[in-house]
Motif scaffolding. Structure first.
Motif, mmCIF file in Angstrom:
data_model
loop_
_atom_site.group_PDB
_atom_site.id
_atom_site.type_symbol
_atom_site.label_atom_id
_atom_site.label_comp_id
_atom_site.label_asym_id
_atom_site.label_seq_id
_atom_site.Cartn_x
_atom_site.Cartn_y
_atom_site.Cartn_z
ATOM 1 N N MET A 9 0.833 -1.208 0.000
ATOM 2 C CA MET A 9 0.000 0.000 0.000
ATOM 3 C C MET A 9 0.864 1.253 0.000
ATOM 4 O O MET A 9 0.508 2.259 -0.617
ATOM 5 N N ARG A 10 2.032 1.174 0.667
ATOM 6 C CA ARG A 10 2.944 2.332 0.638
ATOM 7 C C ARG A 10 3.418 2.560 -0.788
ATOM 8 O O ARG A 10 3.465 3.677 -1.275
ATOM 9 N N ARG A 11 3.730 1.399 -1.481
ATOM 10 C CA ARG A 11 4.167 1.510 -2.878
ATOM 11 C C ARG A 11 3.085 2.166 -3.731
ATOM 12 O O ARG A 11 3.368 2.924 -4.641
ATOM 13 N N GLU A 12 1.818 1.837 -3.406
ATOM 14 C CA GLU A 12 0.705 2.420 -4.180
ATOM 15 C C GLU A 12 0.437 3.863 -3.787
ATOM 16 O O GLU A 12 -0.409 4.534 -4.378
ATOM 17 N N GLY A 13 1.116 4.335 -2.716
ATOM 18 C CA GLY A 13 0.990 5.734 -2.312
ATOM 19 C C GLY A 13 -0.240 6.033 -1.473
ATOM 20 O O GLY A 13 -0.702 7.180 -1.421
ATOM 21 N N LEU A 14 -0.799 5.044 -0.840
ATOM 22 C CA LEU A 14 -1.984 5.297 0.004
ATOM 23 C C LEU A 14 -1.594 6.108 1.243
ATOM 24 O O LEU A 14 -0.489 5.938 1.768
ATOM 25 N N PRO A 15 -2.494 6.980 1.711
ATOM 26 C CA PRO A 15 -2.172 7.738 2.924
ATOM 27 C C PRO A 15 -1.986 6.801 4.121
ATOM 28 O O PRO A 15 -2.621 5.735 4.198
ATOM 29 N N LEU A 16 -1.134 7.242 5.043
ATOM 30 C CA LEU A 16 -0.744 6.402 6.170
ATOM 31 C C LEU A 16 -1.946 5.912 6.985
ATOM 32 O O LEU A 16 -2.038 4.718 7.336
ATOM 33 N N HIS A 17 -2.883 6.842 7.273
ATOM 34 C CA HIS A 17 -4.020 6.430 8.124
ATOM 35 C C HIS A 17 -4.871 5.361 7.424
ATOM 36 O O HIS A 17 -5.373 4.431 8.045
ATOM 37 N N GLU A 18 -4.967 5.481 6.078
ATOM 38 C CA GLU A 18 -5.730 4.494 5.292
ATOM 39 C C GLU A 18 -5.035 3.127 5.367
ATOM 40 O O GLU A 18 -5.662 2.083 5.551
#
Ligand SMILES: Cc1cc2nc3c(=O)[nH]c(=O)nc-3n(C[C@H](O)[C@H](O)[C@H](O)COP(=O)(O)O)c2cc1C
Length: 473
Positions: free
Chosen positions: A332-341
């Motif tokens: 999800m980090r690779r996909e750039g999702l916000p941290l809280h998400e």
């Protein structure tokens, strides 16, 4: 003109019946004591309970070992698991159940509560509570009694064995025939004229049930102790018949099944993904039955490529969930999702795994997928399986998973197919210390449902299938 009459006489003084008692002799003795004779054309209605007792259809409940299926049905219905076991053994199929209610198709085709198994008016034996089952073949019991009465008196009487059944669309139990001899249980009135000379077109009267209900009104249900009723003056067809004539064939039953009629299809349409589970463990036996059902699936070349890892240990579930969660976070980090998400999603998936009473990881062995048709293990350094072989291994695992989901439904369990291991097969293998050739495909969460899940509708058939049929098919 004499007024038509139907006379019902409860034969007095029938004693408490014991296994092995000669019912015909007892009835004849009591008739004599009461200065009654049998006449040609009489109907003798005998309560099921005394027939069951005379035939020894009694079972001490503590002698029964409930199966896993009985245990789960007992939990759902709130009934004694041993009683449920007795009911299931005498049933072909569970028709409906819910808390306090278990409607089955009894072995002889009667759709009734609890397969007619009952403990009212059944004494304990040596302090052990007993239940009475329906006679094994109540038509045969009725025929035997009729023959004995005829041999003893020379009179031809019809015999009905009756029981009290609830009815799906009306309240209150009512006497019904569960065995007949010496009469056609149905009277076909089609073609006979009505009051105005019009021929009746569809009227078929359930004569045996009507007489069974009339006798039941005199027998009572509890402590009356009047289990044999003589009916005089009834009009019935003396042609031979059986109680099966009264049972609506399943294919003509518009109310019984909202889904196609066989037990398997029933199961198929009942299955739904269940994602919330009660805090109740699933025992090892049940899990083994699920795996056995999975392994009964078809597989390409019968290679049975599937492998399973079964986890109920909380620490192992947590280890797996943590490892998978870490992998999801990276994705999800690779996909750039916000941290809280990322944290919300990772937390949700962690809880879905650790809150499931059991997890079954399904995968296939890459060695099997590449091995020759005869099967057998292949060294790990063998050439990679061809794409098609691999697809067949995956398809075989999918078939096994569906078997497992259906078996879970049959046991009253809920389950859900979760595809997450596809995204991190190495992490899963590592977390569970599985062999290097284990290719994870899906995690199945398993447990007793906390609630009935919402039904997910299917698209219309015409959008899913192409048809090339013979004319008129
Ligand atoms: C290959 C496959 C993967 C699935 N993955 C998931 C998943 O990751 N999470 C989930 O909650 N359900 C998953 N499901 C369940 C589907 O969402 C579910 O079967 C579908 O919505 C139909 O609902 P039903 O099973 O209740 O009829 C998966 C099902 C299949 C066949």
């Amino acid at each position: 003109m004499t007024a038509p009459q139907l006379t019902l006489i409860a034969i007095p003084g029938i004693p408490l019946i014991q296994p092995g008692d000669d019912l015909a002799a007892i009835i004849l003795q009591r008739l004599t004591d009461a200065n009654l004779n049998l006449h040609h054309g009489d109907v003798l209605v005998v309560a099921q309970k005394i027939v069951s007792k005379a035939e020894g259809r009694l079972l001490p409940l503590d002698s029964v070992q409930p199966s896993n299926r009985s245990l789960s049905l007992a939990a759902e219905t709130g009934k004694d698991p041993k009683l449920v076991e007795v009911i299931l053994r005498d049933s072909r199929e569970v028709v409906r159940h819910r808390r306090g209610v278990l409607i089955v198709e009894q072995r002889n085709g009667f759709v009734c509560a609890n397969a007619g198994v009952d403990h009212s008016n059944v004494p304990a034996r040596d302090g052990r509570p007993q239940v009475a089952l329906l006679p094994a073949d109540a038509d045969a019991s009725a025929a035997r009694l009729r023959a004995q009465l005829r041999d003893a008196t020379g009179k031809d009487v019809a015999v009905i064995i009756n029981d009290s059944h609830g009815r799906p669309f009306r309240l209150g139990t009512c006497g019904v025939a569960i065995g007949v001899a010496g009469m056609a249980p149905l009277s076909d009135r089609r073609g006979t004229p009505d009051l105005f000379g019009q021929p009746l077109r569809i009227t078929t009267v359930g004569t045996a049930d009507e007489l069974a209900a009339a006798a039941s009104a005199l027998m009572g249900q509890g402590a009356e102790g009047q289990p044999v009723v003589l009916i005089r003056g009834a009009a019935f067809d003396p042609a031979p018949g059986t109680v099966r004539d009264l049972l609506r064939p399943r294919e003509a039953d518009l109310f019984r099944e909202p889904v196609p009629p066989s037990a398997v299809t029933n199961l198929l349409y009942r299955r739904q993904s269940v994602r919330h589970y009660a805090h109740r463990p699933v025992d090892r036996n049940t899990l083994e039955e699920l795996i056995a059902a999975a392994c009964a699936a078809p597989s390409a070349h019968n290679r049975q490529h599937w492998r399973f890892a079964v986890v109920t240990k909380q620490a192992v579930k947590a280890r797996l969930a943590r490892a998978m969660g870490e992998s999801f976070r990276q994705d999800m980090r690779r996909e750039g999702l916000p941290l809280h998400e990322i944290e919300t999603r990772a937390g949700r998936s962690y809880h879905r795994l650790v809150d499931s009473p059991a997890l079954i990881l399904a995968g296939y062995s890459t060695s099997d997928a590449g091995s020759p048709v005869a099967g057998g293990q292949q060294p790990l350094n063998a050439a990679p399986p061809s794409k098609i072989e691999e697809t067949m291994a995956i398809q075989s695992v999918a078939a096994a998973i569906e078997n497992l989901l259906l078996a879970a439904t049959a046991f009253g369990l809920g389950a859900c197919w979760v595809c997450w291991p596809l995204f991190c097969p190495d992490v899963v293998r590592e977390a569970l210390r599985l062999p290097a050739d284990f290719q994870a495909q899906a995690l199945i969460t398993v447990g007793y449902p906390a609630e009935a899940p919402p039904r997910r509708e299917r698209f219309p058939l015409e959008t899913r299938a192409f048809w090339f049929l013979e004319e008129g098919a």
